[in-house]
Design a protein around this motif. Structure first.
Motif, short mmCIF file in Angstrom:
data_model
loop_
_atom_site.label_atom_id
_atom_site.label_comp_id
_atom_site.label_asym_id
_atom_site.label_seq_id
_atom_site.Cartn_x
_atom_site.Cartn_y
_atom_site.Cartn_z
N GLN A 1 -16.18 78.89 -31.10
CA GLN A 1 -17.01 80.00 -30.66
C GLN A 1 -18.47 79.80 -31.07
N TYR A 2 -19.34 80.39 -30.28
CA TYR A 2 -20.77 80.44 -30.60
C TYR A 2 -20.97 81.63 -31.53
N SER A 3 -21.29 81.35 -32.79
CA SER A 3 -21.45 82.40 -33.78
C SER A 3 -22.32 81.86 -34.92
N PRO A 4 -22.91 82.74 -35.73
CA PRO A 4 -23.83 82.26 -36.78
C PRO A 4 -23.22 81.21 -37.71
N ARG A 5 -21.99 81.40 -38.16
CA ARG A 5 -21.42 80.46 -39.12
C ARG A 5 -21.10 79.11 -38.48
N VAL A 6 -20.71 79.12 -37.23
CA VAL A 6 -20.51 77.85 -36.53
C VAL A 6 -21.85 77.18 -36.25
N ASN A 7 -22.84 77.98 -35.88
CA ASN A 7 -24.16 77.43 -35.56
C ASN A 7 -24.84 76.81 -36.77
N GLU A 8 -24.45 77.22 -37.98
CA GLU A 8 -25.00 76.60 -39.18
C GLU A 8 -24.61 75.12 -39.27
N ARG A 9 -23.55 74.76 -38.58
CA ARG A 9 -23.07 73.37 -38.56
C ARG A 9 -23.14 72.83 -37.14
N ALA A 10 -24.33 72.98 -36.57
CA ALA A 10 -24.53 72.69 -35.15
C ALA A 10 -24.17 71.25 -34.79
N GLU A 11 -24.52 70.30 -35.65
CA GLU A 11 -24.24 68.90 -35.32
C GLU A 11 -22.74 68.65 -35.24
N SER A 12 -22.01 69.14 -36.24
CA SER A 12 -20.56 68.97 -36.23
C SER A 12 -19.91 69.71 -35.07
N ALA A 13 -20.40 70.92 -34.80
CA ALA A 13 -19.86 71.69 -33.68
C ALA A 13 -20.09 70.98 -32.36
N GLY A 14 -21.29 70.41 -32.19
CA GLY A 14 -21.59 69.69 -30.97
C GLY A 14 -20.67 68.49 -30.76
N LYS A 15 -20.40 67.75 -31.83
CA LYS A 15 -19.49 66.61 -31.73
C LYS A 15 -18.09 67.07 -31.34
N MET A 16 -17.63 68.15 -31.97
CA MET A 16 -16.30 68.66 -31.68
C MET A 16 -16.17 69.08 -30.22
N ILE A 17 -17.17 69.78 -29.73
CA ILE A 17 -17.14 70.26 -28.35
C ILE A 17 -17.14 69.08 -27.37
N ASN A 18 -17.99 68.08 -27.64
CA ASN A 18 -18.04 66.91 -26.76
C ASN A 18 -16.72 66.15 -26.74
N LEU A 19 -16.10 66.01 -27.92
CA LEU A 19 -14.84 65.28 -27.99
C LEU A 19 -13.70 66.04 -27.31
N LEU A 20 -13.70 67.36 -27.44
CA LEU A 20 -12.68 68.14 -26.75
C LEU A 20 -12.83 68.02 -25.24
N ASN A 21 -14.05 68.00 -24.77
CA ASN A 21 -14.28 67.81 -23.33
C ASN A 21 -13.79 66.44 -22.86
N LYS A 22 -13.98 65.42 -23.69
CA LYS A 22 -13.52 64.09 -23.33
C LYS A 22 -12.00 64.03 -23.27
N VAL A 23 -11.34 64.70 -24.21
CA VAL A 23 -9.87 64.76 -24.18
C VAL A 23 -9.40 65.45 -22.91
N ALA A 24 -10.03 66.56 -22.57
CA ALA A 24 -9.64 67.30 -21.37
C ALA A 24 -9.81 66.43 -20.12
N GLU A 25 -10.91 65.70 -20.06
CA GLU A 25 -11.16 64.84 -18.90
C GLU A 25 -10.16 63.69 -18.84
N LEU A 26 -9.91 63.08 -19.98
CA LEU A 26 -9.00 61.94 -20.03
C LEU A 26 -7.57 62.35 -19.68
N ARG A 27 -7.12 63.47 -20.23
CA ARG A 27 -5.73 63.89 -20.03
C ARG A 27 -5.55 64.79 -18.82
#
Length: 341
Positions: free
Chosen positions: A243-269
């Protein structure tokens, strides 16, 4: 589970009341067309809690349109039960309408996204067969932050699908456990998901991994394994990112990596993905909705409005992905292709 049949005029009011009453039940098992009873709402934990929430007891169900066996019997008692159900229906109808009265729920203003088709669900609906949906995830699936079970996302989604497919037998089962991410979820994937023989799994994952500074790559390896196991059952699958929220946004770099990797899994599978992070960011940055309208004071979990709008948009995408079908009619061939969100 019995199959739901179209209402007769004489039964429509009572059936509507009973269906609406279901919204007030705990989120552990919520049949859209079958009634259930439970003794208490499952206690949910925050996404940062490490203890696993206790699993609620399974709710006994009865045939569609009937009252659970625990209710009083006899004509006088039945009239009393029906009257109470009608009162509850009025309350639920009012609250369901009021949630968007001040802030409407609008789709993102950005470009079109893609969510995979749902051939298993489409085929079951077209054949008039029961559909089982598992909502799998952590505390934002369990509903932490909602003021009532009525407002968690699985209950809201169930209500929306009931409105869209009023004669279908659809069951939404909440398998959210506060504080978990992929490592804990994989330990209970078999019992909480696969053993339930779902037709659709909605898997919300990644937020706690971000908050705990877990390696996104290691998390994604587990997610890939889980996706493969779910697909092996023949079930449809939709992933939900953080989710987009203050506590997640504090770790924006990690959140961005997670979101990108989840999208890649969805595309691959070739599975669906609902971009929760982008949808919620759109609320704030493009629709100018204050953060505290959709995130509670802990800076992490969604509010009643946040859960309701998230469920509404997710439900819209599921309905579009299933395709324009009529119950009892063969599934169109293009249902098996990707559709825009």
């Amino acid at each position: 589970m019995s199959r739901y049949c179209p209402f007769s005029p004489s039964a429509s009011l009572a059936a509507f009341a009973i269906a609406a009453t279901v919204l007030l039940m705990p989120a552990s098992v919520l049949p859209v067309q079958a009634q259930a009873t439970q003794t208490a709402q499952q206690a949910t934990l925050s996404d940062t809690a490490k203890a696993e929430a206790a699993k609620p007891p399974a709710a006994p169900t009865t045939g569609a349109g009937s009252v659970a066996a625990a209710e009083p019997s006899g004509p006088a008692a039945q009239r009393s039960v029906t009257g109470k159900a009608i009162d509850k229906a009025k309350e639920v109808a009012k609250s369901a309408a009021d949630i968007f009265s001040r802030v409407p729920c609008l789709p993102p203003k950005g470009g079109a996204k893609k969510m995979g088709s749902l051939p298993r669900v489409a085929g079951k609906l077209a054949a008039g067969e029961p559909v089982v949906i598992i909502a799998f995830g952590s505390s934002s699936t369990a509903g932490f932050g909602a003021s009532s079970p009525e407002f968690n996302y699985p209950n809201r989604l169930a209500a929306q699908l009931h409105r869209q497919y009023p004669t279908a037998d659809i069951t939404v089962i909440n398998r959210g456990q506060g504080g978990e991410d992929a490592p804990e979820m994989m330990k209970r994937l078999q019992t909480s998901v696969i053993d339930m023989h779902p037709d659709l799994v909605i898997w919300q994952v990644g937020t706690n991994a971000v908050l705990r500074n877990l390696d996104p790559a290691e998390t994604i390896k587990l997610v890939e394994d889980g996706v493969a196991r779910i697909q092996a059952t023949g079930a449809d699958l939709v992933l939900i990112d953080p989710q987009y929220s203050p506590r997640v946004n504090e770790r924006a770099e990690s959140a961005g990596k997670m979101i990108n990797l989840l999208n890649k899994v969805a595309e691959l599978r070739k599975v669906g993905i609902f971009p929760r992070f982008e949808v919620m960011r759109d609320w704030h940055e493009k629709q100018a909705i204050p953060m505290d309208n959709f995130v509670i004071a802990d800076g992490l979990h969604m509010s009643d409005w946040g859960y309701a709008c998230f469920a509404q948009l997710l439900g819209d995408d599921i309905i579009r992905s299933v395709g324009q079908i009529k119950l009892g009619v063969n599934v169109p061939s293009d249902v098996r292709t990707y559709r825009p969100m």
